[in-house]
Scaffold this active site. Structure first.
Site, mmCIF file in Angstrom:
data_model
loop_
_atom_site.group_PDB
_atom_site.id
_atom_site.type_symbol
_atom_site.label_atom_id
_atom_site.label_comp_id
_atom_site.label_asym_id
_atom_site.label_seq_id
_atom_site.Cartn_x
_atom_site.Cartn_y
_atom_site.Cartn_z
ATOM 1 N N HIS A 73 0.700 -1.213 0.288
ATOM 2 C CA HIS A 73 -0.429 -0.108 -0.134
ATOM 3 C C HIS A 73 0.867 1.076 -0.171
ATOM 4 O O HIS A 73 0.342 2.957 -0.433
ATOM 5 C CB HIS A 73 -0.716 0.245 1.380
ATOM 6 C CG HIS A 73 -0.270 0.180 2.584
ATOM 7 N ND1 HIS A 73 0.644 -1.207 3.128
ATOM 8 C CD2 HIS A 73 0.050 1.604 3.363
ATOM 9 C CE1 HIS A 73 1.012 -0.740 4.592
ATOM 10 N NE2 HIS A 73 0.888 0.900 4.585
HETATM 11 C C1 UD1 Z 1 -1.856 5.112 6.557
HETATM 12 C C2 UD1 Z 1 -0.577 5.486 6.732
HETATM 13 C C3 UD1 Z 1 -0.108 4.543 6.898
HETATM 14 C C4 UD1 Z 1 -0.353 2.924 7.282
HETATM 15 C C5 UD1 Z 1 -1.123 2.295 6.687
HETATM 16 C C6 UD1 Z 1 -2.376 1.264 7.331
HETATM 17 C C7 UD1 Z 1 0.155 7.837 6.796
HETATM 18 C C8 UD1 Z 1 1.054 9.040 6.451
HETATM 19 N N1 UD1 Z 1 -0.175 6.496 6.375
HETATM 20 O O1 UD1 Z 1 -1.662 5.013 4.669
HETATM 21 O O2 UD1 Z 1 2.033 4.743 7.394
HETATM 22 O O3 UD1 Z 1 1.416 2.338 6.568
HETATM 23 O O4 UD1 Z 1 -2.055 3.715 6.909
HETATM 24 O O5 UD1 Z 1 -3.175 0.976 6.052
HETATM 25 O O6 UD1 Z 1 -0.530 8.267 7.950
HETATM 26 N N2 UD1 Z 1 -9.579 4.675 2.640
HETATM 27 C C9 UD1 Z 1 -10.475 4.052 2.408
HETATM 28 N N3 UD1 Z 1 -10.998 3.987 3.782
HETATM 29 C C10 UD1 Z 1 -10.229 3.224 5.219
HETATM 30 C C11 UD1 Z 1 -8.985 4.297 4.927
HETATM 31 C C12 UD1 Z 1 -8.634 4.490 3.597
HETATM 32 O O7 UD1 Z 1 -11.584 3.803 1.676
HETATM 33 O O8 UD1 Z 1 -11.110 2.831 5.714
HETATM 34 C C13 UD1 Z 1 -8.786 5.193 1.604
HETATM 35 C C14 UD1 Z 1 -8.617 6.253 1.068
HETATM 36 O O9 UD1 Z 1 -10.138 6.821 0.513
HETATM 37 C C15 UD1 Z 1 -7.355 6.698 0.775
HETATM 38 C C16 UD1 Z 1 -6.300 5.778 1.413
HETATM 39 O O10 UD1 Z 1 -7.485 4.744 1.401
HETATM 40 O O11 UD1 Z 1 -7.778 6.977 -0.427
HETATM 41 C C17 UD1 Z 1 -5.084 5.925 1.446
HETATM 42 O O12 UD1 Z 1 -5.366 6.601 2.971
HETATM 43 P P1 UD1 Z 1 -5.081 6.907 3.707
HETATM 44 O O13 UD1 Z 1 -5.344 7.227 5.395
HETATM 45 O O14 UD1 Z 1 -5.046 8.467 3.410
HETATM 46 O O15 UD1 Z 1 -3.159 6.327 4.394
HETATM 47 P P2 UD1 Z 1 -2.482 5.190 3.743
HETATM 48 O O16 UD1 Z 1 -2.426 4.539 2.450
HETATM 49 O O17 UD1 Z 1 -3.788 3.926 4.318
#
Ligand code: UD1
Length: 366
Positions: free
Chosen positions: A214
Site C-alpha cells: 500500500h
Molecule cells: C496510512 C498510513 C501508513 C499506514 C497505513 C496502513 C499515513 C501517512 N500513512 O496509509 O503509514 O501503513 O495507513 O494502512 O498516515 N481508505 C479507504 N477506507 C479506509 C481508509 C482509507 O477507502 O478505511 C482509502 C482512502 O480514501 C485513501 C486511501 O485509502 O484514498 C489511503 O488512505 P490514507 O489514510 O490516506 O493512507 P494509507 O495509505 O492508508
C-alpha cells in the site's frame, strides 16, 4: 460521540487513527484497564473508517467503541493532519488529561502529538525511535517529529534507542519495552481457526504466498507498480498468490494492463485481523511493504520479502526473517524460491509483555 459534544474528563487519552494503530492500542488499553489506575479516553481520528480497515479491528481485538470519533476521513496529508489538529484540540481541552498516548507513525500520530505538546500535555509515543532515514516517506517525518515532541518514548528494539540517542533525545525519556504488535499477535493467534481460514481462501498450509502492498512509493508510481504486478504474475505461475489489497491499492489495480500482468494472483478486499493472521502464520512466504507485517512475520518465523529500498525495522533483517527485494524478475523469483526463514530468532522483549511494561512505567511516571 462527535468532538463537538462535551467529553468526560480522564487522565489519559489513547489516540488511534489507522489500521496498524488499532493493533497497538488494544493490548495497552487492556493492560491499563487491568491496572485501573487511570481513567481512559479512546479517541479515534477516523483516518481509517471502513469496517474492513477499522470496525472489524475494534470488534476482534476487544477495543471498546471510541469515546470520541473525529471522523476526519480521507484527504491530502495537510488536510488529514490539519483536520485532526483542529478537531482534537477542543477534545483535549475538555478531557484535560495528564497524558496523550500516540502510536506508530501515521498522520494522526503526529497531529495529536503536536496539539498535546502545544497545550502542555505530556505525550507518550509507543513505537518510538524507528528510522528508515528516507525523508521521502511521510511516515519518517511523522516519526522524527513525534519523537521530538514526546516526554516518554517507548522503543521496540535496541536500534531504536540508539537512533534516539544519536538525535540527542535525553536517555531518561526512553524505555526499551519490546514490540507491542507481538502482544496482540500472541494473544490472538490461539483464537484463530486456522484450518477454517485456509479452507475459506482455498489454500493449503505452506502452499501459498501472501501479499500486502500500500506504500505510495510502490502503488502510486505506475511504472514501479507495473513491475511489481509482473513479478507477482510470474510467481503465480508456480504457486497460489493471495493478495488482500488495501483500498489505495485496489483502486490502482483496476487498470486492465495491471490485471493482465498479475496473471493468476488473487486480489481480494482487505481482511480482518484474525483472518489475515491465520493466512500469514501459514504462508510459505509473505511479500509486503508494511512495517507491521515485517515484524509479524519475524515473530511467526515466516519468510518475508519487503518490496522497499530500506526499512525502519532493520532488526527484522538482522535477527528475523525479512529481506529487502526489488521487483526485478530474476532476482525476485530467486529470493522468493529460496527464502525459508531459517536462521531467524525472536528479538529481545518481543514476548507479549510489552503493554504490561508500558502500563507499569506510565503508572510510575511523575
Ligand atoms: C496510512 C498510513 C501508513 C499506514 C497505513 C496502513 C499515513 C501517512 N500513512 O496509509 O503509514 O501503513 O495507513 O494502512 O498516515 N481508505 C479507504 N477506507 C479506509 C481508509 C482509507 O477507502 O478505511 C482509502 C482512502 O480514501 C485513501 C486511501 O485509502 O484514498 C489511503 O488512505 P490514507 O489514510 O490516506 O493512507 P494509507 O495509505 O492508508
Amino acid at each position: 460521540m462527535r468532538p463537538s459534544q462535551q467529553v468526560a474528563r480522564a487522565e489519559m487519552i489513547l489516540v488511534a487513527g489507522a489500521r496498524p494503530n488499532f493493533v497497538k492500542l488494544a493490548p495497552l488499553y487492556q493492560a491499563l484497564r487491568a491496572q485501573s489506575k487511570f481513567r481512559l479516553c479512546v479517541v479515534h481520528t477516523g483516518q481509517h473508517y471502513d469496517d474492513a480497515m477499522s470496525g472489524s479491528f475494534f470488534r476482534e481485538l476487544d477495543i471498546p467503541s471510541p469515546d470520541v470519533n473525529l471522523e476526519i476521513g480521507p484527504g491530502t496529508h495537510a488536510q488529514q493532519t490539519g483536520t485532526v489538529m483542529i478537531r482534537f484540540e477542543p477534545v483535549l481541552q475538555s478531557v484535560s488529561p495528564r497524558w496523550v498516548v500516540v502510536f506508530g507513525d501515521v498522520n494522526s500520530t503526529i497531529a495529536c502529538a503536536l496539539v498535546a505538546s502545544k497545550l502542555g500535555v505530556a505525550v507518550a509515543h509507543v513505537e518510538a525511535g524507528l528510522r528508515s532515514n528516507d525523508w521521502s516517506m511521510p511516515e519518517e517525518i511523522n516519526r522524527v517529529v513525534t519523537d521530538r515532541l514526546s516526554t516518554r518514548l517507548y522503543a521496540p528494539s535496541q536500534d531504536a534507542c540508539e537512533n534516539l540517542s544519536r538525535e540527542g533525545i535525553p536517555e531518561d525519556r526512553v524505555r526499551l519495552v519490546g514490540n507491542i504488535m507481538v502482544d496482540t499477535l500472541l494473544a490472538q493467534l490461539p483464537k484463530v481457526d486456522q484450518d477454517r481460514v485456509l479452507s475459506q481462501v482455498g489454500v493449503r498450509r505452506s502452499g501459498f504466498v501472501l501479499v500486502t502492498l500500500h506504500r505510495p512509493s510502490n502503488v502510486d508510481d505506475p511504472a514501479r507498480l507495473a513491475r511489481i504486478c509482473t513479478v507477482l504474475g510470474k510467481a503465480s505461475e508456480h504457486e497460489p498468490v493471495i493478495f488482500p489489497a488495501h483500498p489505495r491499492t485496489q483502486t490502482r489495480l483496476k487498470e486492465p494492463s495491471l490485471e493482465k500482468a498479475l496473471g493468476d494472483t488473487r486480489v481480494m478486499a482487505p481482511l480482518p485481523y484474525q483472518a489475515f493472521l491465520g493466512l500469514m502464520a501459514n504462508a510459505r512466504a509473505v511479500i509486503t511493504d508494511s512495517g507491521g507485517v515485517q515484524e509479524e512475520t519475524t515473530a511467526l518465523g515466516v519468510p518475508c520479502l519487503t518490496l522497499r529500498p530500506n526499512t525502519e525495522r532493520p532488526i527484522t533483517i538482522s535477527q528475523g526473517t525479512n529481506q529487502l527485494v526489488e521487483p526485478e524478475p530474476t532476482a525476485f523469483l530467486r529470493a522468493l524460491e529460496t527464502s525459508d526463514g531459517r536462521r531467524h530468532r525472536i528479538p529481545e522483549l518481543w514476548d507479549g509483555r510489552t503493554a504490561h511494561r508500558i502500563a507499569l512505567d506510565l503508572s510510575d511516571a511523575q
